[in-house]
Design a protein around this motif. Structure first.
Motif, PDB file in Angstrom:
ATOM      1  N   THR A   1       0.826  -1.211   0.000  1.00  0.00           N
ATOM      2  CA  THR A   1       0.000   0.000   0.000  1.00  0.00           C
ATOM      3  C   THR A   1       0.855   1.254   0.000  1.00  0.00           C
ATOM      4  OG1 THR A   1      -0.132   0.109   2.415  1.00  0.00           O
ATOM      5  CG2 THR A   1      -1.803  -1.197   1.284  1.00  0.00           C
ATOM      6  N   ASP A   2       0.284   2.310  -0.561  1.00  0.00           N
ATOM      7  CA  ASP A   2       0.870   3.647  -0.504  1.00  0.00           C
ATOM      8  C   ASP A   2      -0.232   4.625  -0.137  1.00  0.00           C
ATOM      9  OD1 ASP A   2       3.664   3.950  -0.954  1.00  0.00           O
ATOM     10  OD2 ASP A   2       3.421   3.375  -3.057  1.00  0.00           O
ATOM     11  N   CYS A   3       0.057   5.546   0.752  1.00  0.00           N
ATOM     12  CA  CYS A   3      -0.858   6.640   1.070  1.00  0.00           C
ATOM     13  C   CYS A   3      -0.188   7.922   0.572  1.00  0.00           C
ATOM     14  CB  CYS A   3      -1.133   6.717   2.565  1.00  0.00           C
ATOM     15  SG  CYS A   3      -1.970   5.260   3.225  1.00  0.00           S
ATOM     16  N   VAL A   4      -0.402   8.204  -0.706  1.00  0.00           N
ATOM     17  CA  VAL A   4       0.300   9.311  -1.349  1.00  0.00           C
ATOM     18  C   VAL A   4      -0.505   9.753  -2.554  1.00  0.00           C
ATOM     19  CG1 VAL A   4       1.665   7.768  -2.815  1.00  0.00           C
ATOM     20  CG2 VAL A   4       2.547  10.033  -2.284  1.00  0.00           C
ATOM     21  N   SER A   5      -0.340  11.006  -2.928  1.00  0.00           N
ATOM     22  CA  SER A   5      -1.046  11.545  -4.079  1.00  0.00           C
ATOM     23  C   SER A   5      -0.675  10.803  -5.356  1.00  0.00           C
ATOM     24  CB  SER A   5      -0.721  13.035  -4.243  1.00  0.00           C
ATOM     25  OG  SER A   5      -1.164  13.515  -5.496  1.00  0.00           O
ATOM     26  N   GLY A   6      -1.655  10.633  -6.240  1.00  0.00           N
ATOM     27  CA  GLY A   6      -1.400   9.983  -7.520  1.00  0.00           C
ATOM     28  C   GLY A   6      -0.503  10.796  -8.419  1.00  0.00           C
ATOM     29  N   ALA A   7      -0.291  12.084  -8.078  1.00  0.00           N
ATOM     30  CA  ALA A   7       0.607  12.922  -8.865  1.00  0.00           C
ATOM     31  C   ALA A   7       2.073  12.616  -8.574  1.00  0.00           C
ATOM     32  CB  ALA A   7       0.323  14.397  -8.590  1.00  0.00           C
ATOM     33  N   THR A   8       2.349  11.941  -7.452  1.00  0.00           N
ATOM     34  CA  THR A   8       3.721  11.572  -7.104  1.00  0.00           C
ATOM     35  C   THR A   8       4.190  10.429  -8.004  1.00  0.00           C
ATOM     36  OG1 THR A   8       3.314  12.154  -4.795  1.00  0.00           O
ATOM     37  CG2 THR A   8       5.233  10.768  -5.254  1.00  0.00           C
ATOM     38  N   PRO A   9       5.330  10.573  -8.677  1.00  0.00           N
ATOM     39  CA  PRO A   9       5.816   9.493  -9.538  1.00  0.00           C
ATOM     40  C   PRO A   9       5.916   8.177  -8.768  1.00  0.00           C
ATOM     41  CG  PRO A   9       7.111  11.483  -9.895  1.00  0.00           C
ATOM     42  CD  PRO A   9       6.227  11.752  -8.707  1.00  0.00           C
ATOM     43  N   PRO A  10       5.486   7.067  -9.364  1.00  0.00           N
ATOM     44  CA  PRO A  10       5.521   5.781  -8.657  1.00  0.00           C
ATOM     45  C   PRO A  10       6.883   5.453  -8.055  1.00  0.00           C
ATOM     46  CG  PRO A  10       4.224   5.564 -10.648  1.00  0.00           C
ATOM     47  CD  PRO A  10       4.826   6.952 -10.678  1.00  0.00           C
ATOM     48  N   GLY A  11       7.948   5.778  -8.773  1.00  0.00           N
ATOM     49  CA  GLY A  11       9.274   5.459  -8.285  1.00  0.00           C
ATOM     50  C   GLY A  11       9.678   6.211  -7.034  1.00  0.00           C
TER      51      GLY A  11
ATOM     52  N   ARG B   1       7.563   6.594  -4.455  1.00  0.00           N
ATOM     53  CA  ARG B   1       6.698   6.125  -3.378  1.00  0.00           C
ATOM     54  C   ARG B   1       7.346   4.928  -2.692  1.00  0.00           C
ATOM     55  NH1 ARG B   1       1.466   5.320  -7.225  1.00  0.00           N
ATOM     56  NH2 ARG B   1       1.538   7.347  -8.292  1.00  0.00           N
ATOM     57  N   GLU B   2       7.268   4.905  -1.400  1.00  0.00           N
ATOM     58  CA  GLU B   2       7.887   3.818  -0.631  1.00  0.00           C
ATOM     59  C   GLU B   2       7.295   2.463  -1.007  1.00  0.00           C
ATOM     60  OE1 GLU B   2       8.552   2.449   4.041  1.00  0.00           O
ATOM     61  OE2 GLU B   2       7.651   4.385   3.557  1.00  0.00           O
ATOM     62  N   GLY B   3       5.962   2.403  -1.094  1.00  0.00           N
ATOM     63  CA  GLY B   3       5.317   1.136  -1.424  1.00  0.00           C
ATOM     64  C   GLY B   3       5.670   0.654  -2.817  1.00  0.00           C
ATOM     65  N   PHE B   4       5.635   1.549  -3.791  1.00  0.00           N
ATOM     66  CA  PHE B   4       5.909   1.120  -5.163  1.00  0.00           C
ATOM     67  C   PHE B   4       7.371   0.722  -5.345  1.00  0.00           C
ATOM     68  CE2 PHE B   4       6.274   1.286  -9.769  1.00  0.00           C
ATOM     69  CZ  PHE B   4       5.100   0.649 -10.157  1.00  0.00           C
ATOM     70  N   ARG B   5       8.275   1.320  -4.566  1.00  0.00           N
ATOM     71  CA  ARG B   5       9.672   0.869  -4.628  1.00  0.00           C
ATOM     72  C   ARG B   5       9.780  -0.581  -4.173  1.00  0.00           C
ATOM     73  NH1 ARG B   5      10.943   6.277  -2.885  1.00  0.00           N
ATOM     74  NH2 ARG B   5      11.024   5.597  -0.714  1.00  0.00           N
ATOM     75  N   ARG B   6       8.924  -0.968  -3.227  1.00  0.00           N
ATOM     76  CA  ARG B   6       8.880  -2.362  -2.799  1.00  0.00           C
ATOM     77  C   ARG B   6       8.402  -3.249  -3.953  1.00  0.00           C
ATOM     78  NH1 ARG B   6      10.766  -6.730  -0.274  1.00  0.00           N
ATOM     79  NH2 ARG B   6       9.119  -8.147   0.404  1.00  0.00           N
ATOM     80  N   VAL B   7       7.432  -2.753  -4.718  1.00  0.00           N
ATOM     81  CA  VAL B   7       6.958  -3.487  -5.903  1.00  0.00           C
ATOM     82  C   VAL B   7       8.120  -3.729  -6.865  1.00  0.00           C
ATOM     83  CG1 VAL B   7       5.497  -3.358  -7.960  1.00  0.00           C
ATOM     84  CG2 VAL B   7       4.589  -2.640  -5.741  1.00  0.00           C
ATOM     85  N   LEU B   8       8.912  -2.687  -7.112  1.00  0.00           N
ATOM     86  CA  LEU B   8      10.044  -2.811  -8.039  1.00  0.00           C
ATOM     87  C   LEU B   8      11.099  -3.779  -7.508  1.00  0.00           C
ATOM     88  CD1 LEU B   8      10.477   0.927  -9.110  1.00  0.00           C
ATOM     89  CD2 LEU B   8       9.369  -0.911 -10.379  1.00  0.00           C
ATOM     90  N   ASP B   9      11.323  -3.749  -6.188  1.00  0.00           N
ATOM     91  CA  ASP B   9      12.296  -4.683  -5.596  1.00  0.00           C
ATOM     92  C   ASP B   9      11.852  -6.133  -5.810  1.00  0.00           C
ATOM     93  OD1 ASP B   9      13.874  -2.608  -4.745  1.00  0.00           O
ATOM     94  OD2 ASP B   9      13.090  -2.584  -2.694  1.00  0.00           O
ATOM     95  N   LEU B  10      10.564  -6.408  -5.548  1.00  0.00           N
ATOM     96  CA  LEU B  10      10.044  -7.766  -5.727  1.00  0.00           C
ATOM     97  C   LEU B  10      10.083  -8.176  -7.193  1.00  0.00           C
ATOM     98  CD1 LEU B  10       6.976  -7.724  -3.286  1.00  0.00           C
ATOM     99  CD2 LEU B  10       9.123  -8.959  -2.988  1.00  0.00           C
ATOM    100  N   ALA B  11       9.828  -7.221  -8.091  1.00  0.00           N
ATOM    101  CA  ALA B  11       9.885  -7.523  -9.523  1.00  0.00           C
ATOM    102  C   ALA B  11      11.304  -7.904  -9.920  1.00  0.00           C
ATOM    103  CB  ALA B  11       9.400  -6.324 -10.332  1.00  0.00           C
ATOM    104  N   GLY B  12      12.272  -7.164  -9.380  1.00  0.00           N
ATOM    105  CA  GLY B  12      13.669  -7.473  -9.685  1.00  0.00           C
ATOM    106  C   GLY B  12      14.103  -8.832  -9.167  1.00  0.00           C
ATOM    107  N   GLU B  13      13.458  -9.300  -8.108  1.00  0.00           N
ATOM    108  CA  GLU B  13      13.770 -10.620  -7.547  1.00  0.00           C
ATOM    109  C   GLU B  13      13.014 -11.735  -8.258  1.00  0.00           C
ATOM    110  OE1 GLU B  13      12.685 -10.274  -3.475  1.00  0.00           O
ATOM    111  OE2 GLU B  13      14.134  -8.681  -3.038  1.00  0.00           O
ATOM    112  N   GLY B  14      12.131 -11.367  -9.199  1.00  0.00           N
ATOM    113  CA  GLY B  14      11.334 -12.382  -9.897  1.00  0.00           C
ATOM    114  C   GLY B  14      10.291 -13.028  -9.004  1.00  0.00           C
ATOM    115  N   ALA B  15       9.820 -12.270  -8.005  1.00  0.00           N
ATOM    116  CA  ALA B  15       8.903 -12.841  -7.011  1.00  0.00           C
ATOM    117  C   ALA B  15       7.466 -12.957  -7.507  1.00  0.00           C
ATOM    118  CB  ALA B  15       8.930 -11.994  -5.737  1.00  0.00           C
ATOM    119  N   PHE B  16       7.123 -12.264  -8.596  1.00  0.00           N
ATOM    120  CA  PHE B  16       5.753 -12.322  -9.095  1.00  0.00           C
ATOM    121  C   PHE B  16       5.723 -12.042 -10.593  1.00  0.00           C
ATOM    122  CE2 PHE B  16       6.552  -7.926  -8.250  1.00  0.00           C
ATOM    123  CZ  PHE B  16       5.761  -7.189  -9.106  1.00  0.00           C
ATOM    124  N   THR B  17       4.590 -12.340 -11.202  1.00  0.00           N
ATOM    125  CA  THR B  17       4.452 -12.135 -12.648  1.00  0.00           C
ATOM    126  C   THR B  17       3.303 -11.213 -13.012  1.00  0.00           C
ATOM    127  OG1 THR B  17       3.051 -14.119 -12.810  1.00  0.00           O
ATOM    128  CG2 THR B  17       5.431 -14.404 -13.192  1.00  0.00           C
TER     129      THR B  17
END
Length: 281
Positions: free
Chosen positions: A69-79, A81-97
């Motif tokens: 989850t992220d509690c932040v304005s949609g105008a803030t670039p995803p990169g 945001r603390e939560g979305f950086r976690r999404v990118l980390d998991l993507a880099g680890e191949g944890a999900f598709t």
């Protein structure tokens, strides 16, 4: 009577199928977002979003790896945001598709940010992004085109809302109304969004103006308030900056002043206010 080894092998194979099916379940991450402007109860709060993505994942046989989850304005670039950086980390680890969203506008309001995020996840990590309320598959050219159109519409909607809000605040200010924000020390908001005097705070405001008129320094005024156990609006100690800001606020004299900036142009509003002054002429 003893059965054949063939039947034993068939039974063993059948028993192993559910386990294999679980291993092959698509792994997904659910990404939820609400703005910091209080959209927790507008029908798209975190609880509503989470129930929807979990129900969708269950119906599709997906395995949820993590709900982020992220509690932040949609105008803030995803990169950023603390939560979305976690999404990118998991993507880099191949944890999900698959990245599951409640709506595509949860990803970003800015079209460029949204499309760039989709491309980065797909091209670098092979991630497909899906919305549980909008039947679009970004893995296909047609789905990507529809997504871009939707993202553009969301950005336009945000622009219209922002312009309407800005126009409303400016119009209210030109009529002497309180045009939003936190009520200054000495006042509280009424049910119509105006200002009502809070008498015990107003007494402190009068003290500050009186001592300032007598020539006392801002530091001395702040020290005196703190020594007498008086606290600021948020319950903290008085600082020089907070005393200076209060002493320079024309609202205490019954005047509203705003500087609105929109599309590079400034609008200065200085009007007699509709609220009761604390400092009389």
């Amino acid at each position: 009577m003893q059965g054949s080894d063939r039947v034993k092998r068939l039974r063993k194979r059948a028993a192993a199928k559910p386990a294999a099916k679980d291993v092959l379940k698509p792994r997904v991450v659910a990404y939820l977002r609400v703005s910091t402007e209080g959209q927790f109860s507008d029908g798209h709060g975190l609880d509503v979003q989470e129930r929807a993505v979990r129900a969708f994942a269950l119906s599709q046989g997906h395995q949820i790896v993590e709900v982020i989850t992220d509690c932040v304005s949609g105008a803030t670039p995803p990169g950023e945001r603390e939560g979305f950086r976690r999404v990118l980390d998991l993507a880099g680890e191949g944890a999900f598709t698959i990245l599951l969203l409640y709506k595509f506008d949860r990803l970003a309001r800015n079209v460029l940010h949204a499309v760039t995020s989709v491309h980065e996840l797909r091209d670098r990590h092979g991630i497909v992004i899906r919305s549980v309320t909008e039947p679009i598959d970004t893995a296909t050219p047609m789905g990507e085109m529809i997504f871009t159109v939707l993202a553009s519409m969301a950005a336009q909607e945000r622009q219209v809302i922002t312009e309407r809000t800005f126009g409303g605040r400016r119009e209210k200010a030109t009529k002497g109304g309180f045009a939003g924000g936190a009520a200054p020390y000495g006042y509280q908001r009424d049910k119509d969004g105006g200002l009502l005097v809070v008498e015990h705070e107003a007494a402190v405001v009068r003290r500050i103006f009186s001592e300032r008129a007598e020539g006392r320094t801002l530091q001395a005024i702040a020290a005196g308030l703190n020594a007498d156990g008086l606290r600021s609006k948020r319950g903290g100690l008085w600082q020089v900056s907070s005393v200076a800001y209060l002493a320079d606020n024309p609202k205490y004299r019954g005047v509203v002043e705003y500087l609105f900036t929109w599309n590079g142009a400034d609008t200065h509003v200085l009007r007699e206010g509709q609220h009761m002054p604390i400092i009389l002429p």
